[in-house]
Structures are given as structure tokens and as C-alpha cells.
Design an enzyme around this catalytic site. Structure first.
Site, PDB file in Angstrom:
ATOM      1  N   HIS A 160       0.865  -1.181   0.000  1.00  0.00           N
ATOM      2  CA  HIS A 160       0.000   0.000   0.000  1.00  0.00           C
ATOM      3  C   HIS A 160       0.897   1.225   0.000  1.00  0.00           C
ATOM      4  CE1 HIS A 160      -3.067   2.884   1.087  1.00  0.00           C
ATOM      5  NE2 HIS A 160      -3.993   1.956   1.032  1.00  0.00           N
TER       6      HIS A 160
ATOM      7  N   ARG B 142      -6.232  10.412  -0.086  1.00  0.00           N
ATOM      8  CA  ARG B 142      -5.954  10.996  -1.405  1.00  0.00           C
ATOM      9  C   ARG B 142      -7.247  11.205  -2.197  1.00  0.00           C
ATOM     10  NH1 ARG B 142      -2.415   6.723  -3.626  1.00  0.00           N
ATOM     11  NH2 ARG B 142      -2.887   5.604  -1.712  1.00  0.00           N
TER      12      ARG B 142
HETATM   13  O1  MEZ Z   1      -9.139  -2.021  -0.441  1.00  0.00           O
HETATM   14  C1  MEZ Z   1      -8.311  -1.618   0.381  1.00  0.00           C
HETATM   15  O2  MEZ Z   1      -7.211  -2.155   0.505  1.00  0.00           O
HETATM   16  C2  MEZ Z   1      -8.604  -0.406   1.176  1.00  0.00           C
HETATM   17  C3  MEZ Z   1     -10.011  -0.004   1.246  1.00  0.00           C
HETATM   18  C4  MEZ Z   1      -7.606   0.249   1.758  1.00  0.00           C
HETATM   19  C5  MEZ Z   1      -7.592   1.697   2.066  1.00  0.00           C
HETATM   20  O3  MEZ Z   1      -6.711   2.385   1.573  1.00  0.00           O
HETATM   21  O4  MEZ Z   1      -8.435   2.182   2.797  1.00  0.00           O
END
Ligand code: MEZ
Length: 535
Positions: free
Chosen positions: A319, A339
Site C-alpha cells: 500500500h 488521497r
Molecule cells: O481495499 C483496500 O485495501 C482499502 C479499502 C484500503 C484503504 O486504503 O483504505
């Protein structure tokens, strides 16, 4: 919280550039630019971090070294240690895992009249579902369609998604939202009652439905209540350490182990649903993780050992915005919604270096490039970070937006003295999701007859990269789907004699492949033992 002098100097540059940055609409990268960026900076392309499997259904395929160690590790038991003749539990459908996929499967199987039981190594709801923040996708508004949703996800996943699975995901999405709403999920709504929806990275339409920035927690709360209301048995603090088959090779239950007493128990089942989630707690390549404590790839290990193939086990999702500072929340998820509602990514010099809503793999690689080769990261005690300029949100959308739309983020940083309405925050990629996992057919069945799978343990739905909000969606769509099919199948199954013979075959194959290791698997819980005295 005091930002150190270097951080403070950098914040001054971010503040000075903010007004100009807000007016920017950074262009998207071209396909060629993305390709070069990913191959150079994305962790999935670090060949030294992967190894070839020497055995099993994916023999010759590449997986992260940490996963190979577990897939080829030593079983925790020998067949002789377990008395299979007197099962402690005998059910129609056994569900392994108490997250969103497991709970959805249980509700649907129960609805279909099955005698269903959930077993979970922690408690129901202790899962990555609970920690998903930004929302769940569904094309249920005018101007959008499942076809559009399909195109976004297929492109974002590098055209590698299993087409039938993705087709199901996007087509069943509007019904998933209706089902959750009827169960009681409180999605954000406008005064006229319509759902508020936003963009995520790689979406061409605003189709992210959210409950502020604790969407997963709200969904899990609702599913857990439904499981408990239906009085579906939940055996908690009990791990599954081996699958059981019958003499015809069909999955027929599992060996359980009480996490505290270590007592072994046998659960016999007509069908089994694997819903154990992901692997973030294996900390591939030393990355921090946004994942739940129990995310240790157990389902992959158990099913692989029993003969199930994996699809794309070499692709992971980092992420882009894990918290990089302060240390207490290092790696924790800073939702993409930050974002979506207007914050931009800005380097140490106050420069915007990318469009904030590129897909996750591209965004993560771009941030890594900025901090490494370009030398534009902000030094932190753990390494480097990039600014996520949160004060922009209120400048763009008005005072009070942060508290209203992303209150969990506000609270998480406020605990450490950072007011994200006034100060930017430091982020860096964090290990978030396994794109790969067990191969399934569109009825949710793995390569092993009567073994189904749903949720993050499955591979192929999203291809080689997943878009935000498609995981909360897949746990619902494919959890319910597995529950429905497994309970239907259970009506016609009669279980033969239980056996653990596949363990002997697995051990023999390991010996033939010359694999020697002390590693016990599945891992069950992460190992944070400090092995060197670093004081
Ligand atoms: O789908 C995801 O991983 C999610 C909703 C994560 C996020 O950034 O909130």
C-alpha cells in the site's frame, strides 16, 4: 509530537508550495513509464527476494523466500498423533477463518440450511477486514456500470485477472451493497439518502462506498452480529494445523489445535471453506505491514500441502501510504481515501511528483523511487518518508471535512500529537495484500474436491494488482458464493474414511526434493523474537 529539525525545514517547503500544488493536476504516467517504473522499483521485481518451489503443485514456480520456507516446511503433527475415528465436531460446512469472507460464507451456508461451524485462531472479527478503511466498490450509480468497473479492475491488475471471477465480482457488487445495507451497514449517505461515493486509485468513476474511514470495521461489526444472531457456532482461539481428506481424496475436515492448551481436536465436515486471509505478518522483504496480527499465510500452506495450486503467489501489494512516522504507528494503514478526498503526495522539497490516484503498485514504486534514486525522501528513524499533504483536504473541501470523512486518520495521528488538519503526514509503502493465492473456479472450489476458498487467501480475482475497495467487495461476493455452493454440495456428499495420508506423501516428496529445514508450518502467529542484543 515534535517533528525533528530536518522534518520541520521540509514542512516549511511543503507549506510554501501548497497553494501552487493545490492547483496542479499532475498528469498520469504512460503505460511505458509505468512499465519501466515497476520493473525498476516495485518489490515484486526484486528477483533475489524470490525462490523457486522445489515441490508441490507449483513446483518450479517463484514465490517470496519467506513463503517458500512455509510451503515446504515441516507439518506440526504426524498422522499417528491424531485419532481420526472419533471426531470432536461433525458438521456439514466447516469454515476456517473468522473474517469477512468466513462470516459471509457462514451466513449464506446457514441460510441454505447447513449445519455450519466457524473455527478461528483468534476471535471472530480479528481479521484484515476489520482494518480496511477507505471503502468498497460497486457500480450502482447512473453513469457507471459493471462493465466499466470490470475495465478499471482488469487494467489495474495488468490484464491478468481470471476473467470469470472478475466478471462475477463486478456483476454481483451492487447486490453485495444492498445485502450489507439490509444487514445494517451504515454507509455514508447524502441528505437525500443516496450513497456518497468517491474515486480510488485507478477508478474511472466514483464508486467507492464507505463508512467514513472505518468501512471494514463497520462491515465486520455487522457480519459478526449476524453470525452471532443466527447462533452459528464459533470455535475461537483454535487454529487449523492440517486439512483432513477421505479415502477418495476429497477434503473432509481439519485437525484443530487449541492455541492455549495445545489440545488436538478433529472436525469432520462434508465441505470445508478456507477463509484464512493474507500474509502481511510474514513481512516480505522486511517491509512493515498494515495487516492484522494473524495474517501468516496459513491457508496457503494447508491447502498447498493437500494438493491445491496457487495462482500468482509472487505478486504482493504494498500500500503506497503506510505511516512512516512516528515509530509507534510505523506501517499502519493511511487509507487511500485521504488521497481520494484531496491530499497530494509531496517530496521533501515540497514538489508534487506524481498523480495521487495512480494505481497502488505504480504509486508505491513511484514513492520508493523518490526516496531512493532521486534522494527526495524525508529521513525518518526507520528510513524515509514522503509527505501526504493532508491540510490540502480542508482547503479544497472546507473546514470540518477531515473530521467528517476521515475521523479515524485524524484520531490515529492526534494520539501522537499530529493534527492532520494543520500538518502533513509522512508515509512510505507498507505490505498490505496478497494478490495471489489459491486457484478457484467460479463456484469457489479449489483443486481439491470439497475444499472451497474465499477472501484474501484466493488468487486471480484481481490479477497482479488490486484496486482499492475491491477486496472488501470480494470477501462479500466470494464469501457468500462459497457459502452457497459449499452448503449445496454438502447435501450430496457422504464422507468416507478420514485420513491424513497426504501428509506422508508430502513428507516423502520433501525428502525426495532434498528439503531440510527446522521450520514448522503453518506459522499461526508472527515471530517477533529479538534474536540479537541490539542495545
Ligand atoms: O481495499 C483496500 O485495501 C482499502 C479499502 C484500503 C484503504 O486504503 O483504505
Amino acid at each position: 509530537m515534535y517533528f525533528d529539525p530536518i522534518m520541520q525545514e521540509s514542512i516549511k517547503k511543503v507549506e510554501a508550495a501548497r497553494e501552487a500544488n493545490i492547483r496542479m493536476d499532475p498528469r498520469r504516467m504512460t503505460a511505458e513509464e509505468k512499465d519501466v517504473l515497476l520493473k525498476t522499483y516495485h518489490p515484486d521485481y526484486k528477483t533475489a527476494e524470490f525462490t523457486e518451489l522445489k515441490m508441490g503443485p507449483n513446483k518450479g514456480g517463484k514465490v517470496p523466500v519467506e513463503l517458500a520456507e512455509l510451503l515446504q516446511g515441516n507439518p506440526r503433527i504426524t498422522p499417528e498423533q491424531v485419532d481420526l475415528t472419533k471426531p470432536d465436531y461433525d458438521v456439514d460446512v466447516l469454515i476456517i477463518g473468522g473474517g469477512g469472507a468466513g462470516a459471509s460464507a457462514a451466513i449464506e451456508a446457514h441460510q441454505n440450511g447447513a449445519n455450519v461451524m466457524i473455527v478461528t485462531k483468534l476471535r471472530i472479527g480479528d481479521a484484515n477486514t476489520m482494518m480496511a478503511e477507505g471503502g468498497i466498490q460497486a457500480a450502482d450509480k447512473p453513469g457507471d456500470s459493471p462493465a466499466q468497473h470490470y475495465l478499471d479492475a482488469f487494467g489495474g491488475g495488468h490484464f491478468a485477472a481470471q476473467k470469470d471471477l472478475l466478471y462475477k465480482l463486478v456483476n454481483d457488487a451492487p447486490e453485495a451493497i444492498r445485502w450489507l445495507s439490509e444487514l445494517g451497514v451504515e454507509f455514508d449517505k447524502a441528505p437525500d439518502g443516496t450513497m456518497i461515493t468517491t474515486h480510488g486509485g485507478g477508478t474511472s468513476r466514483k464508486r467507492m462506498h464507505a463508512a467514513k474511514d472505518y468501512s471494514g470495521a463497520e462491515i465486520m461489526r455487522t457480519l459478526r452480529d449476524e453470525v452471532l444472531n443466527r447462533q452459528i457456532p464459533v470455535v475461537d482461539f483454535t487454529s487449523v494445523i492440517e486439512l483432513i481428506k477421505d479415502e477418495s481424496g476429497c477434503c473432509a475436515g481439519a485437525v484443530l489445535q487449541n492455541m492455549e492448551t495445545k489440545e488436538l481436536l478433529v472436525a469432520k465436515a462434508k465441505t470445508v471453506i478456507m477463509a484464512t486471509g493474507g500474509a502481511g505478518r510474514l513481512h516480505y522483504q522486511g517491509f512493515p505491514t498494515s495487516n492484522h496480527y494473524g495474517a501468516t499465510a496459513d491457508g496457503l500452506v494447508l491447502a498447498y500441502r493437500a494438493g491445491a495450486r496457487l495462482l500468482y503467489p509472487e505478486t504482493l501489494q504494498y500500500h503506497p501510504t503506510g505511516a512512516a512516522f512516528p515509530a509507534q504507528i510505523y506501517g499502519a494503514l493511511v487509507t487511500e481515501k485521504v488521497r481520494s478526498v484531496g491530499a497530494m503526495l509531496v517530496n521533501a522539497n515540497g514538489e508534487v511528483f506524481m498523480n495521487p490516484l495512480e494505481t497502488r503498485d505504480v504509486s508505491a514504486a513511484s514513492i520508493i523511487r523518490e526516496c531512493t534514486d532521486r534522494g527526495n525522501g524525508v529521513p525518518t528513524p526507520e528510513g524515509f518518508g514522503i509527505w501526504l499533504d493532508t491540510p490540502m483536504i480542508e482547503i479544497k473541501n472546507g473546514t470540518g471535512t477531515i473530521e467528517k470523512r476521515i475521523p479515524a486518520m485524524m484520531r490515529m495521528f492526534a494520539k501522537h500529537g499530529i493534527d492532520i488538519r494543520k500538518e502533513p503526514i509522512l508515509i512510505y509503502p507498507t505490505l498490505h495484500y496478497q494478490n495471489g493465492g489459491l486457484k478457484i473456479t467460479d463456484d469457489g472450489q479449489t483443486d481439491i474436491e470439497n475444499l472451497y476458498a474465499a477472501g484474501e487467501v484466493v488468487g486471480g480475482i484481481h490479477g497482479r494488482n488490486r484496486l482499492m475497495g475491491n477486496s472488501l467487495l470480494d470477501i462479500i461476493v466470494f464469501g457468500r458464493n462459497a457459502g452457497r455452493h459449499a452448503s449445496q454440495k454438502a447435501k450430496e456428499v457422504s464422507v468416507g474414511q478420514l485420513t491424513l495420508d497426504h501428509l506422508n506423501a508430502f513428507n516423502q516428496e520433501r525428502a525426495n526434493a532434498g528439503i531440510t529445514t527446522d521450520t514448522l508450518s503453518p506459522r499461526l502467529l508472527p515471530d517477533y523474537t529479538r534474536r540479537r542484543n541490539t542495545l
